[in-house]
Design a protein around this motif. Sequence first.
Motif, PDB file in Angstrom:
ATOM      1  N   LEU A 192       1.724   6.616  -6.762  1.00 56.23           N
ATOM      2  CA  LEU A 192       0.594   7.634  -7.191  1.00 56.23           C
ATOM      3  C   LEU A 192       1.332   9.365  -6.969  1.00 56.23           C
TER       4      LEU A 192
ATOM      5  N   TRP B  18       3.313   5.868  -3.034  1.00 53.45           N
ATOM      6  CA  TRP B  18       4.554   6.379  -3.664  1.00 53.45           C
ATOM      7  C   TRP B  18       4.238   6.540  -5.063  1.00 53.45           C
TER       8      TRP B  18
ATOM      9  N   ARG C  54      -7.301   3.880 -10.811  1.00 54.21           N
ATOM     10  CA  ARG C  54      -6.618   4.661  -9.868  1.00 54.21           C
ATOM     11  C   ARG C  54      -5.152   4.960 -10.616  1.00 54.21           C
ATOM     12  N   ALA C  55      -4.504   4.000 -11.274  1.00 54.62           N
ATOM     13  CA  ALA C  55      -3.471   3.907 -12.025  1.00 54.62           C
ATOM     14  C   ALA C  55      -3.333   4.847 -13.254  1.00 54.62           C
TER      15      ALA C  55
ATOM     16  N   LEU D 199       3.919   7.648 -13.029  1.00 59.45           N
ATOM     17  CA  LEU D 199       3.792   6.273 -13.471  1.00 59.45           C
ATOM     18  C   LEU D 199       2.287   5.865 -13.085  1.00 59.45           C
TER      19      LEU D 199
ATOM     20  N   GLY E 295      -4.405  10.057  -5.918  1.00 60.58           N
ATOM     21  CA  GLY E 295      -3.170  10.508  -6.258  1.00 60.58           C
ATOM     22  C   GLY E 295      -3.291  11.666  -7.204  1.00 60.58           C
TER      23      GLY E 295
ATOM     24  N   PRO F 131      10.058   7.187  -7.279  1.00 54.77           N
ATOM     25  CA  PRO F 131       8.860   6.735  -8.035  1.00 54.77           C
ATOM     26  C   PRO F 131       7.780   7.983  -7.878  1.00 54.77           C
ATOM     27  N   GLN F 132       7.825   8.836  -7.079  1.00 57.81           N
ATOM     28  CA  GLN F 132       6.930  10.017  -7.152  1.00 57.81           C
ATOM     29  C   GLN F 132       7.165  10.847  -8.239  1.00 57.81           C
TER      30      GLN F 132
ATOM     31  N   ALA G 118       9.760   1.028 -11.974  1.00 50.57           N
ATOM     32  CA  ALA G 118       8.961   1.707 -11.062  1.00 50.57           C
ATOM     33  C   ALA G 118       9.715   2.674  -9.981  1.00 50.57           C
TER      34      ALA G 118
ATOM     35  N   LEU H 148      10.815   1.203  -7.313  1.00 55.60           N
ATOM     36  CA  LEU H 148      10.546   0.509  -6.019  1.00 55.60           C
ATOM     37  C   LEU H 148      11.801  -0.084  -5.648  1.00 55.60           C
TER      38      LEU H 148
ATOM     39  N   ASP I 167      -1.818  -7.946  -6.467  1.00 57.41           N
ATOM     40  CA  ASP I 167      -2.957  -8.065  -5.706  1.00 57.41           C
ATOM     41  C   ASP I 167      -3.747  -6.631  -5.418  1.00 57.41           C
TER      42      ASP I 167
ATOM     43  N   ARG J 240      -4.239   9.841 -12.819  1.00 58.65           N
ATOM     44  CA  ARG J 240      -3.221  10.829 -13.080  1.00 58.65           C
ATOM     45  C   ARG J 240      -2.689  11.141 -14.425  1.00 58.65           C
TER      46      ARG J 240
ATOM     47  N   ALA K 263      -3.412  -3.853  -4.125  1.00 60.46           N
ATOM     48  CA  ALA K 263      -3.066  -2.904  -3.258  1.00 60.46           C
ATOM     49  C   ALA K 263      -3.973  -1.715  -3.061  1.00 60.46           C
ATOM     50  N   LEU K 264      -5.288  -2.029  -3.123  1.00 55.47           N
ATOM     51  CA  LEU K 264      -6.404  -0.770  -2.973  1.00 55.47           C
ATOM     52  C   LEU K 264      -6.274  -0.392  -1.391  1.00 55.47           C
ATOM     53  N   PHE K 265      -6.529   1.132  -1.352  1.00 57.23           N
ATOM     54  CA  PHE K 265      -6.583   1.239   0.064  1.00 57.23           C
ATOM     55  C   PHE K 265      -7.811   1.004   0.941  1.00 57.23           C
TER      56      PHE K 265
ATOM     57  N   LEU L 228       0.747  -1.155   0.135  1.00 61.08           N
ATOM     58  CA  LEU L 228      -0.008  -0.005  -0.173  1.00 61.08           C
ATOM     59  C   LEU L 228       0.925   1.029  -0.041  1.00 61.08           C
TER      60      LEU L 228
ATOM     61  N   TYR M  19       1.143   2.465 -11.667  1.00 63.24           N
ATOM     62  CA  TYR M  19       1.742   1.175 -11.352  1.00 63.24           C
ATOM     63  C   TYR M  19       0.648   0.354 -10.525  1.00 63.24           C
TER      64      TYR M  19
ATOM     65  N   ARG N 253       9.778  -3.531 -10.930  1.00 63.85           N
ATOM     66  CA  ARG N 253       9.661  -2.732  -9.922  1.00 63.85           C
ATOM     67  C   ARG N 253      10.987  -1.706 -10.134  1.00 63.85           C
TER      68      ARG N 253
END
Lengths: 224, 362
Positions: free
Chosen positions: A124, A122, B151-152, B84, B106, B79-80, B51, B53, B90, B155, B92-94, A117, B86, B48
């Motif tokens: 985003l 990051w 979400r990806a 991107l 974002g 990455p910020q 990205a 990461l 899985d 932006r 990775a939804l908040f 998460l 990304y 990664r």
Amino acid sequence: MNWTAIWVTCQLASLTSIALLAIGLPIAYWLAYSKWRWKFLIESIVALPLVLPPTVLGFYMLVAIGPHSPIGQFYTDIVGHPLPFSFHGLLLASILYSLPFAVQPFATAFEQVDRKLIEASWTLGLSKLMTFFKLIVPLSTAGLITGVVLSFAHTLGEFGVVLMVGGNIEGVTRTVSIEIYDNVQALDYAAAAKTSAFLLVVSYAVLLLVYAVNRRVWSVWPQK
Amino acid sequence: MAAEITLDFQKTFVGRASITAQLRCPLDPPSVTILFGPSGSGKTTILRCLAGLEQPDEGTISVGDEIWFDATARVTVPPQARRLGYMAQDYALFPHYTVEGNVAYGLTGVSSQEKKRRVDEVLHLLQIESIARQKPTQLSGGQQQRVALARAIARRPRLLLLDEPLSALDAPTRARLCKDLRRLLTQLAIPSVVVTHDWTEALTLGDQMAVIADGCILQTGPPQDVFSRPRNAEVAHVVGIETVVQGTITEVRDELATVQVGTMALTAVASPTLDLDVFVCLRAEDVTLELTGSAETSARNHLKGTVQTITSLGALVQVTLDCGFPLTALITQSALRELNLCLGSDVRAAFKAGAVHLIPRN
């Protein structure tokens, strides 16, 4: 019951918790996410008050903030009176003494936030600081509440440090636990019983709150 | 400098194979690059690194004229700052935000009206307006995947990175969403890199692909070329499918499709959601060879061909035929001797209708 002592104790515990929220968050963040190989050195220092006799901590505090130390002199020059045996001195000692009770639940909560998460945040475009406030803190609320409440409860009951650093000044540094000691010394068992019962009820209520907020994770020590 | 993504780096690990990546993906026109390989091959690590990461140990990563990583010059763009999209495997939804909140997460530094407009736009694009106010835990796998995609792309990233975008879904949903994803990627026209271990996804989604095994890129090219002309036995083993040709469905009857491939008509099992234009895929081990003139078998497809190549692979032999299109068969050494095959021999290839995989192409 001596309401002045209760008032001093509540003030001390509240201010300690608030200060630990501010100081504990960055320390816990660093402990949870740093990959520094010597991190355990800092972890051990933070945990030290758990095992150190309060008198030892109090003694070193006295030396560190006494009028002969640079910190003590600096404080005296600015404020006009020395730190030991003042409310501020007592507050400072309490913050150090309760540090692990705040930092460790915070760090445990941060470690349990899914790394994926954080990475998603990051990518985003959110900075590490923004990610902390928009993602990590909201997902760690239970741990944050646990830390604040535990440090509050721990400060309520502290005795040795108060005696060493605060002395026993009515309305300034005399807390509930000192009050009970004084009562027993004066063979006033009735007053001691009342105050003890009060402290027992408050402590129990505080822990009830912690367990209710956070049924599964209550850990003073971060689990790896 | 050419408008392309250039990867040229190494990353070493303690206790497992190091990764060496040399890859160029064109940015203009925007295309979809597949990183294809078995699990543990290092494809996710490459993604990664792209990205930001993870950091390679040596080498460079550049996108267009921007340098994202350069080990020698000690340049690492976080990455910020890479702009991107990304998507993790899985999703990775908040969990503490609604679908809307996740998509808007974002969109910092834009006015609230603009934010709302863009959220509505992507929710509409992915047809998830109806679940806008739900929390991720209330959603099905397919819905979560769409939210993560929304979400990806909200932006408007310059590069979209998708790590196994479909592997968390059950098989029927996966087949359906795979086509949707291809359509979306074409529509968005954002250069994309997609990690997958599924060859149907690679064929459907990819404009080009890189085959990765044990941390090395073995072959790059358009998916169809890579599948049908693996450079060596290792690539053939990794991709697991040797014959990929283009065909057109001419008839569907009793759930059997007749597919025209060049001048030949093949029989295949039809799946309900097929376009007429398909890739016809066959595994070499599903193709048997028999002498011309021998008795018919239960297999629905019998094709006459001539032997083009014979490659020994230990106990097995890979034989390629020209049946009007290239066809690969995998047979044993003893079968090769019994059939007395050599280059130019006439032979008949047989395979069951169920062995023919049809993959939509657009």
